[in-house]
Design a protein around this motif. Structure first.
Motif, PDB file in Angstrom:
ATOM      1  N   ASP A 172      26.972  -3.122 -15.424  1.00 19.46           N
ATOM      2  CA  ASP A 172      26.129  -2.726 -14.302  1.00 19.46           C
ATOM      3  C   ASP A 172      26.937  -2.078 -13.177  1.00 19.46           C
ATOM      4  O   ASP A 172      26.376  -1.360 -12.354  1.00 19.46           O
ATOM      5  N   VAL A 173      28.240  -2.322 -13.147  1.00 21.87           N
ATOM      6  CA  VAL A 173      29.050  -1.710 -12.083  1.00 21.87           C
ATOM      7  C   VAL A 173      28.955  -0.186 -12.192  1.00 21.87           C
ATOM      8  O   VAL A 173      28.737   0.511 -11.203  1.00 21.87           O
ATOM      9  N   GLY A 174      29.082   0.314 -13.419  1.00 19.36           N
ATOM     10  CA  GLY A 174      28.971   1.754 -13.622  1.00 19.36           C
ATOM     11  C   GLY A 174      27.613   2.274 -13.198  1.00 19.36           C
ATOM     12  O   GLY A 174      27.502   3.287 -12.500  1.00 19.36           O
ATOM     13  N   THR A 175      26.562   1.565 -13.615  1.00 23.57           N
ATOM     14  CA  THR A 175      25.213   1.965 -13.233  1.00 23.57           C
ATOM     15  C   THR A 175      25.057   1.986 -11.720  1.00 23.57           C
ATOM     16  O   THR A 175      24.445   2.892 -11.157  1.00 23.57           O
ATOM     17  N   ALA A 176      25.641   0.977 -11.055  1.00 21.13           N
ATOM     18  CA  ALA A 176      25.523   0.885  -9.598  1.00 21.13           C
ATOM     19  C   ALA A 176      26.202   2.079  -8.929  1.00 21.13           C
ATOM     20  O   ALA A 176      25.663   2.657  -7.984  1.00 21.13           O
ATOM     21  N   ILE A 177      27.380   2.450  -9.457  1.00 23.78           N
ATOM     22  CA  ILE A 177      28.093   3.592  -8.861  1.00 23.78           C
ATOM     23  C   ILE A 177      27.279   4.874  -9.051  1.00 23.78           C
ATOM     24  O   ILE A 177      27.119   5.673  -8.124  1.00 23.78           O
ATOM     25  N   LEU A 178      26.715   5.053 -10.263  1.00 18.27           N
ATOM     26  CA  LEU A 178      25.895   6.246 -10.510  1.00 18.27           C
ATOM     27  C   LEU A 178      24.683   6.259  -9.587  1.00 18.27           C
ATOM     28  O   LEU A 178      24.296   7.296  -9.040  1.00 18.27           O
ATOM     29  N   LEU A 179      24.064   5.097  -9.403  1.00 20.09           N
ATOM     30  CA  LEU A 179      22.859   5.012  -8.584  1.00 20.09           C
ATOM     31  C   LEU A 179      23.167   5.298  -7.121  1.00 20.09           C
ATOM     32  O   LEU A 179      22.480   6.105  -6.472  1.00 20.09           O
ATOM     33  N   LEU A 180      24.226   4.661  -6.602  1.00 17.02           N
ATOM     34  CA  LEU A 180      24.564   4.856  -5.186  1.00 17.02           C
ATOM     35  C   LEU A 180      24.975   6.303  -4.914  1.00 17.02           C
ATOM     36  O   LEU A 180      24.550   6.901  -3.918  1.00 17.02           O
ATOM     37  N   SER A 181      25.783   6.880  -5.819  1.00 23.49           N
ATOM     38  CA  SER A 181      26.194   8.266  -5.566  1.00 23.49           C
ATOM     39  C   SER A 181      25.001   9.205  -5.761  1.00 23.49           C
ATOM     40  O   SER A 181      24.891  10.211  -5.072  1.00 23.49           O
ATOM     41  N   GLY A 182      24.090   8.843  -6.697  1.00 24.27           N
ATOM     42  CA  GLY A 182      22.883   9.644  -6.892  1.00 24.27           C
ATOM     43  C   GLY A 182      22.018   9.647  -5.641  1.00 24.27           C
ATOM     44  O   GLY A 182      21.507  10.687  -5.222  1.00 24.27           O
ATOM     45  N   LEU A 183      21.854   8.478  -5.028  1.00 29.26           N
ATOM     46  CA  LEU A 183      21.060   8.403  -3.801  1.00 29.26           C
ATOM     47  C   LEU A 183      21.720   9.211  -2.689  1.00 29.26           C
ATOM     48  O   LEU A 183      21.038   9.889  -1.909  1.00 29.26           O
ATOM     49  N   SER A 184      23.040   9.166  -2.626  1.00 36.69           N
ATOM     50  CA  SER A 184      23.740   9.957  -1.618  1.00 36.69           C
ATOM     51  C   SER A 184      23.572  11.448  -1.887  1.00 36.69           C
ATOM     52  O   SER A 184      23.433  12.247  -0.968  1.00 36.69           O
ATOM     53  N   PHE A 185      23.584  11.802  -3.173  1.00 38.65           N
ATOM     54  CA  PHE A 185      23.341  13.192  -3.560  1.00 38.65           C
ATOM     55  C   PHE A 185      21.980  13.647  -3.052  1.00 38.65           C
ATOM     56  O   PHE A 185      21.800  14.785  -2.625  1.00 38.65           O
ATOM     57  N   LEU A 186      21.000  12.729  -3.086  1.00 36.38           N
ATOM     58  CA  LEU A 186      19.653  13.052  -2.596  1.00 36.38           C
ATOM     59  C   LEU A 186      19.566  13.004  -1.070  1.00 36.38           C
ATOM     60  O   LEU A 186      18.493  13.200  -0.509  1.00 36.38           O
ATOM     61  N   GLY A 187      20.687  12.691  -0.426  1.00 39.81           N
ATOM     62  CA  GLY A 187      20.675  12.620   1.035  1.00 39.81           C
ATOM     63  C   GLY A 187      20.137  11.305   1.560  1.00 39.81           C
ATOM     64  O   GLY A 187      19.887  11.155   2.749  1.00 39.81           O
ATOM     65  N   LEU A 188      19.939  10.329   0.662  1.00 39.67           N
ATOM     66  CA  LEU A 188      19.364   9.063   1.090  1.00 39.67           C
ATOM     67  C   LEU A 188      20.417   7.972   1.218  1.00 39.67           C
ATOM     68  O   LEU A 188      20.099   6.829   1.525  1.00 39.67           O
ATOM     69  N   GLY A 189      21.674   8.298   0.942  1.00 43.64           N
ATOM     70  CA  GLY A 189      22.728   7.291   1.034  1.00 43.64           C
ATOM     71  C   GLY A 189      23.668   7.604   2.183  1.00 43.64           C
ATOM     72  O   GLY A 189      23.228   7.685   3.331  1.00 43.64           O
ATOM     73  N   ALA A 190      24.941   7.813   1.826  1.00 47.85           N
ATOM     74  CA  ALA A 190      25.940   8.103   2.847  1.00 47.85           C
ATOM     75  C   ALA A 190      25.544   9.345   3.644  1.00 47.85           C
ATOM     76  O   ALA A 190      25.068  10.324   3.085  1.00 47.85           O
TER      77      ALA A 190
END
Lengths: 283, 358
Positions: free
Chosen positions: A204-222
């Motif tokens: 799940d660590v890998g999935t979490a990294i993909l998800l968090l960076s994906g959300l940031s890619f969408l402008g919804l994270g960092a």
């Protein structure tokens, strides 16, 4: 005897697992130390803009004249600790909820499992995106959103293990001896849950990294100017010609996620040689 | 023969709803899907309305929402001062009339925006699922047959890498490489600018072009599909490969496989007629889940290719903080995903008699 650390069970030492562990360890070290040794301030806009990789800036500079190598390395310190924290959080909460549902059964189980159904009725990124958008764009909210979508898998797995155990004779015996629910869970149930849950968590660590960076890619994270891998790739979309802006952060994500997946997959061979189900809901 | 028919005639009497066991199974599944459908609307309603200030900001935008008079008028008009259950009921009524609010970004009704975007996403998702199934089944069966050998290890590593690729990055890199550098892939969008879309029947350009007999349009649409389908498939190929391998391994130990071998059946005949047929049920389950990750993937991939589907819409809505747009995508994708899982359940019931009675 002197080399205690070498006495790892041989089944654990698979090429895949070792490669994964080494790469993951490398990135974790980078995550916690990068701020002390990167050549440039990751936020300083002091270099020539859109400079191709060269001697001074080995990964080039972005559209604002920031050093990509420095941003990449400090970016590890943003994503990796958050992903690890997220996984621990989902694991603890999900396992507890699953154990409670499985142990108490009846309406408690019904309510908790319908809750997991509700979460699992959406593809993960979609629900995470909707939650993050509703809460407002920030890295903290992205973590909350990722948590919302990731705890149910732990709850489901724990519940099914607990359900299987509940009717086992030794668990019954414990209850007859007057074990409290908590003691039963701790003494009779927990040891059976730990292995599968740890495997799930490592994948799940890998999935979490993909998800968090994906959300940031969408402008919804960092949010800018934070050096975060997903948002760095998103910035590359405005500068298609400068390939180096997007390529390196993606390679960083790829190697970290791959490393954790290698480790998780090797762990699974040890704990559970048959199942390949748990990766089904990734992404 | 006579005995058999009598046996099947006795059985249906045990079915819960009078008809065949299959009908009972279908009804139960349908009931659950409808309940989950309400669940999905409850989730989007809660997210849009329970976070303080959201419904108003969502509908009016940050600027107008700072004007107290506008806000008061809006609350009055849309019944936001009413109890939440009433608001939820209004929300449902609006949904049933196809009213999903107005997008802040496009200033169009979200429902009509989405209606335009759905076929584009369906087309790319179907393409990706076909490719993933073909490659996944091939690689997974290969790995299972060569269990423990080098090719098995290689497939394992490749599938793990497939699961580790950030799709949005892969989209960017492949677009850059195949289009901007090599110039062998067509540019963004669903068709080259010189062509006009084929007459709409299904909304899928490839199929519509075929129906209209427009070969040039068909080839162009296929060419435009290739890169997005390739990028989207990588993850699901990894997923399916691993799953097919496990399922095939389980089947390979079964007695009927040994029987088939003993009869001297040919390799392909064994693979398709026996092995894959036996493994088809677990594979079907994973296809439903794979669709979920494909729909997730489109959100991260479509925007890069300017593919005018739900994913681009979600991306544009999310990056411009257009809450009604994002909620609309969440709702519609939730509904599509429910529908796919329902279809998978149905197929499962048809293919495996045991689950009907469960």
């Amino acid at each position: 005897m002197t080399r205690r650390w070498l006495r790892i069970p041989s089944a654990w030492v698979t090429p895949l697992g070792v490669i994964g562990a080494v790469i993951a360890a490398f990135w974790i070290v980078v995550a916690f130390t990068a701020q002390f040794w990167v050549p440039f301030d990751p936020l300083a806009q002091v270099l020539p803009r859109l400079q191709a990789p060269g001697i001074d800036t080995i990964m080039g500079t972005d559209a604002l004249g920031r050093d990509i190598f420095s941003r990449l390395m400090t970016g590890a310190g943003v994503t990796i600790p958050l992903a690890l924290m997220l996984v621990v959080m989902s694991m603890v909460v999900g396992t507890l909820i699953g154990a409670i549902a499985g142990y108490f059964g009846k309406w408690v189980d019904e309510v908790l499992m319908r809750l997991t159904d509700l979460v699992m009725a959406f593809p993960t990124v979609i629900l995470a995106m909707v939650v993050a958008a509703a809460l407002g764009p920030s890295l903290f909210n992205a973590v909350i959103a990722a948590f919302v979508v990731s705890w149910p898998q732990y709850a489901r797995m724990t519940r099914s293990i607990v359900l299987g155990l509940r009717t086992q004779n030794y668990v019954m015996a414990g209850r007859l001896l007057g074990f409290s629910p908590f003691k039963t869970l701790r003494v009779d149930v927990a040891p059976n849950v730990v292995g599968p849950i740890l495997v799930l968590a490592s994948l799940d660590v890998g999935t979490a990294i993909l998800l968090l960076s994906g959300l940031s890619f969408l402008g919804l994270g960092a949010q800018p100017p934070t050096a975060e891998w997903g948002s760095m790739i998103s910035a590359a979309m405005a500068n298609f010609d400068s390939w180096w802006i997007g390529v390196f952060p993606g390679l960083a994500i790829l190697t970290v996620v791959m490393a954790f997946n290698f480790v998780g997959d090797s762990l699974r061979d040890i704990f559970d040689p048959t199942s390949q189900m748990s990766k089904a809901r990734a992404r | 023969m006579g005995k058999n028919t009598r046996a099947t005639r006795v059985h249906p009497a045990r079915a819960p709803l009078g008809g065949s066991p299959l009908a009972g199974y279908v009804l139960r599944r349908l009931g659950m899907s409808v309940l989950l459908l309400f669940g999905v609307t409850l989730v989007t309603f809660s997210l849009a309305n329970l976070v303080p200030g959201n419904p108003i900001v969502a509908a009016l935008g940050e600027g107008a929402a700072s004007n107290p008079a506008t806000v008061a008028a809006y609350i009055e008009k849309h019944g936001l001062d009413q109890p939440l259950p009433v608001q939820y009921l209004n929300y449902l009524l609006n949904l049933f009339q196809g009213d999903m609010g107005v997008s802040l970004r496009t200033a169009q009704p979200v429902a009509s925006d989405l209606a335009k975007a759905v076929p584009a996403t369906i087309e790319v998702a179907i393409g990706a699922i076909i490719v993933s199934l073909a490659v996944g089944v091939a690689l997974g069966s290969l790995a299972a047959y060569r269990r423990g050998k080098i090719s098995d290890q290689l497939v394992r590593v490749l599938s793990l890498i497939g699961l580790s690729i950030p799709t949005f990055w892969m989209a960017l890199v492949s677009f850059n490489f195949f289009f901007l550098q090599l110039r062998i892939a067509p540019g963004s969008g669903r068709l080259s600018p010189i062509l006009s879309p084929p007459p709409t029947v299904t909304g899928l350009y490839t199929i519509d072009a075929l129906l209209a007999g427009q070969w040039v349009t068909f080839m162009d649409a296929m060419a435009h599909l290739m890169l997005p389908v390739f990028v989207l498939s990588l993850f699901t190929i990894g997923l399916l490969t691993r799953f097919v391998r496990t399922s095939v391994l389980e089947v390979l130990d079964a007695d009927y496989i040994r029987a088939g071998r003993a009869k001297g059946l040919s390799g392909p005949r064994m693979l398709f007629g026996y092995t894959l047929r036996g493994a088809s049920l677990p594979i079907l389950t994973i296809v439903g889940l794979a669709f979920g990750s494909l729909l997730s993937g489109t959100v991260l991939v479509e925007a890069v290719f300017a593919w005018p589907g739900l994913g681009s819409y979600a991306y544009n809505s999310a990056t411009s903080l257009d809450l009604p747009g994002v909620m609309g995508v969440g709702l519609i994708v939730g509904v599509i995903y429910l529908g796919i899982n329902f279809a998978v359940d149905l197929l499962y019931g048809v293919l495996d008699p045991r689950v009907r009675l469960a």
